[in-house]
Motif scaffolding. Structure first.
Motif, PDB file in Angstrom:
ATOM      1  N   ARG A 142       0.798  -1.223   0.000  1.00 28.66           N
ATOM      2  CA  ARG A 142       0.000   0.000   0.000  1.00 28.66           C
ATOM      3  C   ARG A 142       0.832   1.275   0.000  1.00 28.66           C
ATOM      4  O   ARG A 142       0.281   2.363  -0.081  1.00 28.66           O
ATOM      5  CB  ARG A 142      -0.942   0.011   1.213  1.00 28.66           C
ATOM      6  CG  ARG A 142      -1.906  -1.165   1.220  1.00 28.66           C
ATOM      7  CD  ARG A 142      -2.847  -1.138   2.407  1.00 28.66           C
ATOM      8  NE  ARG A 142      -3.791  -2.229   2.347  1.00 28.66           N
ATOM      9  CZ  ARG A 142      -4.913  -2.216   1.630  1.00 28.66           C
ATOM     10  NH1 ARG A 142      -5.233  -1.130   0.942  1.00 28.66           N
ATOM     11  NH2 ARG A 142      -5.720  -3.263   1.611  1.00 28.66           N
ATOM     12  N   ALA A 179      -2.077  -1.084  -3.812  1.00 28.07           N
ATOM     13  CA  ALA A 179      -3.243  -0.335  -3.350  1.00 28.07           C
ATOM     14  C   ALA A 179      -2.785   1.032  -2.853  1.00 28.07           C
ATOM     15  O   ALA A 179      -1.596   1.273  -2.649  1.00 28.07           O
ATOM     16  CB  ALA A 179      -3.970  -1.092  -2.242  1.00 28.07           C
ATOM     17  N   ASP A 180      -3.746   1.912  -2.686  1.00 30.23           N
ATOM     18  CA  ASP A 180      -3.515   3.241  -2.106  1.00 30.23           C
ATOM     19  C   ASP A 180      -2.378   3.990  -2.829  1.00 30.23           C
ATOM     20  O   ASP A 180      -2.406   4.083  -4.052  1.00 30.23           O
ATOM     21  CB  ASP A 180      -3.230   3.115  -0.606  1.00 30.23           C
ATOM     22  CG  ASP A 180      -4.376   2.442   0.140  1.00 30.23           C
ATOM     23  OD1 ASP A 180      -5.494   2.470  -0.395  1.00 30.23           O
ATOM     24  OD2 ASP A 180      -4.148   1.882   1.222  1.00 30.23           O
ATOM     25  N   ALA A 181      -1.411   4.503  -2.080  1.00 27.63           N
ATOM     26  CA  ALA A 181      -0.352   5.326  -2.672  1.00 27.63           C
ATOM     27  C   ALA A 181       0.492   4.539  -3.673  1.00 27.63           C
ATOM     28  O   ALA A 181       0.947   5.090  -4.683  1.00 27.63           O
ATOM     29  CB  ALA A 181       0.553   5.880  -1.569  1.00 27.63           C
ATOM     30  N   ASP A 184      -1.464   4.348  -6.912  1.00 30.54           N
ATOM     31  CA  ASP A 184      -1.520   5.670  -7.534  1.00 30.54           C
ATOM     32  C   ASP A 184      -0.246   5.972  -8.317  1.00 30.54           C
ATOM     33  O   ASP A 184      -0.272   6.726  -9.296  1.00 30.54           O
ATOM     34  CB  ASP A 184      -1.724   6.750  -6.466  1.00 30.54           C
ATOM     35  CG  ASP A 184      -3.116   6.682  -5.848  1.00 30.54           C
ATOM     36  OD1 ASP A 184      -4.000   6.073  -6.476  1.00 30.54           O
ATOM     37  OD2 ASP A 184      -3.301   7.221  -4.748  1.00 30.54           O
TER      38      ASP A 184
END
Length: 301
Positions: A142, A179-181, A184
């Motif tokens: 993450r 996932a998450d950062a 991104d």
């Protein structure tokens, strides 16, 4: 044409969407038919042709899905690719295993013939099938710096070094366990072969940072909850967590380097934000900073 059909056709990429879904159903049909009993009834030629068909279906899906995502960017947020990939891997794996078993059986039968005297010096070596080991599963990363080294090491071992996977498949696997950062960081990259190496480069540039990995471990290490009043139930868990951080820190550098980094981390908490930013811009992301360098920086500052 009905009102619902008019509404559907007004959406961007509606035809490609229906085509993608049709190809998906085609792969699902292959999956339902790829039972152990059904595959064992096929000979080597039939299995080879079925394997080629599965690869062709995947290629058609990739081409269609790529065009669909170009026309309708909302498709990038769906899990259509991951669902298709999961079924594809299951089908191709089942057929490939049956092919390997088929070849092994053929070799075994061929070695039952009578040997002539000229054969007495020869040795028949059969490649043994792999043992049934439990499937390795990648954890979800993450964006926690302290988790990066272990995650990337596992990804390289399980996915990156797997010769049978294409770069498109490797990129799909990579996206599925982020996932998450972390997600991104590469989410804007299209699913195509040329973007796999780019995705790894972006992730390494952001998360393979010894100094930030060290700081993450220190924050977690000193952020452990108090064991007061919970010794009986929590001491073992906290001890294991403490030791895991210590072992992880030892992989980053020598005792002297870790001591310098710890001192720098403590001093940094006392500095103003401007000085902190200047120090962050000055130090390397690939090496732990030294106290000598920090002291020189503070003297100049």
């Amino acid at each position: 044409m009905s009102r619902n059909e008019d509404s559907l056709s007004a959406r961007p990429g509606w035809f490609l969407k229906r085509k993608s879904e049709a190809i998906f159903r085609q792969m699902e049909s292959m999956h339902r038919l790829a039972t152990t009993e059904a595959l064992r009834s096929l000979d080597h030629v039939d299995l080879t042709l079925k394997l080629e068909l599965v690869d062709n279906i995947r290629s058609n899906f990739e081409l269609t899905q790529n065009r669909l995502e170009e026309e309708d960017p909302d498709e990038l947020d769906t899990d259509a690719r991951q669902q298709f990939l999961n079924i594809f891997i299951s089908v191709k794996g089942a057929i490939t295993r049956e092919l390997q078993s088929n070849r092994l059986d053929s070799h075994l039968h061929s070695t039952t013939r009578n040997f002539s005297p000229q054969d007495s010096q020869s040795v028949v070596v059969l490649k043994q099938p792999k043992s049934c080991l439990p499937e390795l599963k990648l954890p979800t990363f993450r964006g926690n710096y302290s988790d990066w080294p272990q995650f990337f090491s596992m990804f390289r071992t399980i996915i990156d070094r797997e010769a049978e996977l294409t770069k498109v498949e490797k990129l799909q696997h990579l996206r599925s366990c982020l996932a998450d950062a972390a997600l991104d960081t590469i989410k804007s990259l299209e699913i195509r072969e040329s973007n796999y190496d780019k995705a790894l480069e972006l992730l390494n540039n952001r998360f393979d940072n010894k100094r930030l990995i060290f700081q993450a471990h220190i924050r977690e290490l000193f952020g452990l909850e108090s064991v007061e009043g919970k010794v009986a139930t929590n001491l073992r868990r906290l001890t294991d967590k403490f030791l895991s951080h210590i072992r992880a820190l030892q992989t980053l550098g020598s005792i002297e380097q870790l001591a310098d980094s710890l001192l720098i981390h403590i001093v940094m908490q006392k500095l103003d934000s401007t000085t902190q930013n200047m120090w962050e811009e000055k130090v390397s992301s690939n090496e732990l900073p030294t106290w000598e360098g920090m002291a020189l920086f503070l003297e100049k500052r």
